[in-house]
Motif scaffolding. Structure first.
Motif, PDB file in Angstrom:
ATOM      1  N   ASN A  13     -29.071  43.513   8.985  1.00 44.80           N
ATOM      2  CA  ASN A  13     -28.307  43.445   7.733  1.00 44.80           C
ATOM      3  C   ASN A  13     -26.831  43.714   7.966  1.00 44.80           C
ATOM      4  OD1 ASN A  13     -30.309  42.689   5.906  1.00 44.80           O
ATOM      5  ND2 ASN A  13     -31.027  44.790   5.692  1.00 44.80           N
ATOM      6  N   GLU A  14     -26.524  44.642   8.845  1.00 41.85           N
ATOM      7  CA  GLU A  14     -25.122  44.922   9.179  1.00 41.85           C
ATOM      8  C   GLU A  14     -24.466  43.702   9.811  1.00 41.85           C
ATOM      9  OE1 GLU A  14     -23.052  47.725   8.743  1.00 41.85           O
ATOM     10  OE2 GLU A  14     -24.640  48.178   7.319  1.00 41.85           O
ATOM     11  N   LYS A  15     -25.175  43.067  10.738  1.00 44.43           N
ATOM     12  CA  LYS A  15     -24.630  41.886  11.410  1.00 44.43           C
ATOM     13  C   LYS A  15     -24.469  40.726  10.428  1.00 44.43           C
ATOM     14  CE  LYS A  15     -26.302  43.012  16.024  1.00 44.43           C
ATOM     15  NZ  LYS A  15     -25.003  43.245  16.634  1.00 44.43           N
ATOM     16  N   LEU A  16     -25.422  40.562   9.527  1.00 39.46           N
ATOM     17  CA  LEU A  16     -25.320  39.503   8.517  1.00 39.46           C
ATOM     18  C   LEU A  16     -24.143  39.754   7.575  1.00 39.46           C
ATOM     19  CD1 LEU A  16     -29.068  38.905   7.643  1.00 39.46           C
ATOM     20  CD2 LEU A  16     -27.523  37.308   8.785  1.00 39.46           C
ATOM     21  N   ASP A  17     -23.935  41.001   7.201  1.00 39.71           N
ATOM     22  CA  ASP A  17     -22.781  41.344   6.353  1.00 39.71           C
ATOM     23  C   ASP A  17     -21.469  41.009   7.059  1.00 39.71           C
ATOM     24  OD1 ASP A  17     -24.314  42.209   4.242  1.00 39.71           O
ATOM     25  OD2 ASP A  17     -24.154  44.345   4.759  1.00 39.71           O
ATOM     26  N   GLU A  18     -21.415  41.303   8.355  1.00 43.08           N
ATOM     27  CA  GLU A  18     -20.206  40.997   9.122  1.00 43.08           C
ATOM     28  C   GLU A  18     -19.964  39.489   9.169  1.00 43.08           C
ATOM     29  OE1 GLU A  18     -18.318  41.534  13.599  1.00 43.08           O
ATOM     30  OE2 GLU A  18     -20.390  42.118  13.233  1.00 43.08           O
ATOM     31  N   VAL A  19     -21.034  38.719   9.426  1.00 42.97           N
ATOM     32  CA  VAL A  19     -20.911  37.262   9.482  1.00 42.97           C
ATOM     33  C   VAL A  19     -20.470  36.725   8.133  1.00 42.97           C
ATOM     34  CG1 VAL A  19     -22.243  35.121   9.695  1.00 42.97           C
ATOM     35  CG2 VAL A  19     -22.489  36.910  11.409  1.00 42.97           C
ATOM     36  N   ARG A  20     -21.068  37.226   7.066  1.00 40.33           N
ATOM     37  CA  ARG A  20     -20.723  36.771   5.716  1.00 40.33           C
ATOM     38  C   ARG A  20     -19.263  37.054   5.401  1.00 40.33           C
ATOM     39  NH1 ARG A  20     -23.845  39.921   3.100  1.00 40.33           N
ATOM     40  NH2 ARG A  20     -25.679  38.636   3.393  1.00 40.33           N
ATOM     41  N   THR A  21     -18.790  38.233   5.740  1.00 37.37           N
ATOM     42  CA  THR A  21     -17.395  38.605   5.495  1.00 37.37           C
ATOM     43  C   THR A  21     -16.444  37.705   6.281  1.00 37.37           C
ATOM     44  OG1 THR A  21     -18.020  40.893   5.077  1.00 37.37           O
ATOM     45  CG2 THR A  21     -15.723  40.482   5.690  1.00 37.37           C
ATOM     46  N   LEU A  22     -16.768  37.468   7.547  1.00 34.95           N
ATOM     47  CA  LEU A  22     -15.914  36.614   8.370  1.00 34.95           C
ATOM     48  C   LEU A  22     -15.927  35.172   7.883  1.00 34.95           C
ATOM     49  CD1 LEU A  22     -16.799  38.087  11.865  1.00 34.95           C
ATOM     50  CD2 LEU A  22     -14.608  38.285  10.659  1.00 34.95           C
ATOM     51  N   PHE A  23     -17.079  34.715   7.406  1.00 37.08           N
ATOM     52  CA  PHE A  23     -17.173  33.356   6.881  1.00 37.08           C
ATOM     53  C   PHE A  23     -16.317  33.200   5.624  1.00 37.08           C
ATOM     54  CE2 PHE A  23     -19.304  29.918   4.529  1.00 37.08           C
ATOM     55  CZ  PHE A  23     -19.195  28.920   5.475  1.00 37.08           C
ATOM     56  N   TYR A  24     -16.396  34.170   4.714  1.00 35.22           N
ATOM     57  CA  TYR A  24     -15.568  34.100   3.509  1.00 35.22           C
ATOM     58  C   TYR A  24     -14.083  34.191   3.858  1.00 35.22           C
ATOM     59  CZ  TYR A  24     -19.535  34.341   0.326  1.00 35.22           C
ATOM     60  OH  TYR A  24     -20.674  34.060  -0.366  1.00 35.22           O
ATOM     61  N   ASN A  25     -13.756  34.983   4.861  1.00 37.60           N
ATOM     62  CA  ASN A  25     -12.372  35.072   5.312  1.00 37.60           C
ATOM     63  C   ASN A  25     -11.883  33.703   5.794  1.00 37.60           C
ATOM     64  OD1 ASN A  25      -9.895  36.255   6.112  1.00 37.60           O
ATOM     65  ND2 ASN A  25     -10.676  36.475   8.192  1.00 37.60           N
ATOM     66  N   ARG A  43     -12.735  31.985  15.764  1.00 39.41           N
ATOM     67  CA  ARG A  43     -13.274  32.640  16.963  1.00 39.41           C
ATOM     68  C   ARG A  43     -14.041  33.907  16.603  1.00 39.41           C
ATOM     69  NH1 ARG A  43      -8.226  31.419  18.948  1.00 39.41           N
ATOM     70  NH2 ARG A  43      -7.567  33.591  18.803  1.00 39.41           N
ATOM     71  N   GLU A  44     -13.517  34.680  15.661  1.00 35.41           N
ATOM     72  CA  GLU A  44     -14.200  35.903  15.253  1.00 35.41           C
ATOM     73  C   GLU A  44     -15.561  35.589  14.639  1.00 35.41           C
ATOM     74  OE1 GLU A  44     -11.375  37.721  12.645  1.00 35.41           O
ATOM     75  OE2 GLU A  44     -10.259  38.644  14.289  1.00 35.41           O
ATOM     76  N   LEU A  49     -21.480  35.364  15.120  1.00 37.95           N
ATOM     77  CA  LEU A  49     -22.709  34.563  15.099  1.00 37.95           C
ATOM     78  C   LEU A  49     -23.417  34.632  16.445  1.00 37.95           C
ATOM     79  CD1 LEU A  49     -21.535  31.428  13.114  1.00 37.95           C
ATOM     80  CD2 LEU A  49     -23.323  33.040  12.426  1.00 37.95           C
ATOM     81  N   ASN A  50     -22.655  34.578  17.517  1.00 34.81           N
ATOM     82  CA  ASN A  50     -23.236  34.687  18.850  1.00 34.81           C
ATOM     83  C   ASN A  50     -23.907  36.052  19.032  1.00 34.81           C
ATOM     84  OD1 ASN A  50     -23.887  33.863  21.424  1.00 34.81           O
ATOM     85  ND2 ASN A  50     -21.938  34.513  22.281  1.00 34.81           N
ATOM     86  N   GLY A  51     -23.272  37.088  18.534  1.00 36.90           N
ATOM     87  CA  GLY A  51     -23.851  38.422  18.603  1.00 36.90           C
ATOM     88  C   GLY A  51     -25.167  38.508  17.830  1.00 36.90           C
ATOM     89  N   LEU A  52     -25.217  37.870  16.675  1.00 40.22           N
ATOM     90  CA  LEU A  52     -26.449  37.846  15.893  1.00 40.22           C
ATOM     91  C   LEU A  52     -27.545  37.079  16.622  1.00 40.22           C
ATOM     92  CD1 LEU A  52     -27.916  38.515  13.233  1.00 40.22           C
ATOM     93  CD2 LEU A  52     -26.925  36.434  12.271  1.00 40.22           C
ATOM     94  N   MET A  53     -27.179  35.953  17.225  1.00 46.18           N
ATOM     95  CA  MET A  53     -28.168  35.179  17.989  1.00 46.18           C
ATOM     96  C   MET A  53     -28.683  35.966  19.182  1.00 46.18           C
ATOM     97  SD  MET A  53     -26.532  31.317  17.717  1.00 46.18           S
ATOM     98  CE  MET A  53     -26.867  31.022  19.404  1.00 46.18           C
ATOM     99  N   ASN A  54     -27.789  36.638  19.898  1.00 48.43           N
ATOM    100  CA  ASN A  54     -28.217  37.442  21.042  1.00 48.43           C
ATOM    101  C   ASN A  54     -29.138  38.575  20.609  1.00 48.43           C
ATOM    102  OD1 ASN A  54     -26.787  35.920  22.885  1.00 48.43           O
ATOM    103  ND2 ASN A  54     -24.993  37.246  22.836  1.00 48.43           N
TER     104      ASN A  54
END
Length: 59
Positions: A13-25, A43-44, A49-54
């Motif tokens: 959930n933390e990683k998804l929140d980070e991805v969502r925030t970066l996507f909206y940015n 790039r961020e 996303l790469n971190g979430l996949m890993n």
């Protein structure tokens, strides 16, 4: 065992929140913007996303 599952769900959930925030940015930039700031935002997002996949592959 339940704690381990809860910990992993919290981390996902933390990683998804980070991805969502970066996507909206990234969406805040105009389509025709080719600035270094937009490239950095891309790039961020890719890095997150790469971190979430890993993380998902390590489960």
């Amino acid at each position: 065992m339940a704690d381990s599952k809860d910990d992993k769900m919290y981390e996902v959930n933390e990683k998804l929140d980070e991805v969502r925030t970066l996507f909206y940015n990234l969406l805040d930039f105009p389509e025709d913007d080719f600035s270094p700031a937009k490239e950095r935002a891309k790039r961020e997002l890719k890095f997150a996303l790469n971190g979430l996949m890993n993380f998902s592959e390590s489960l």
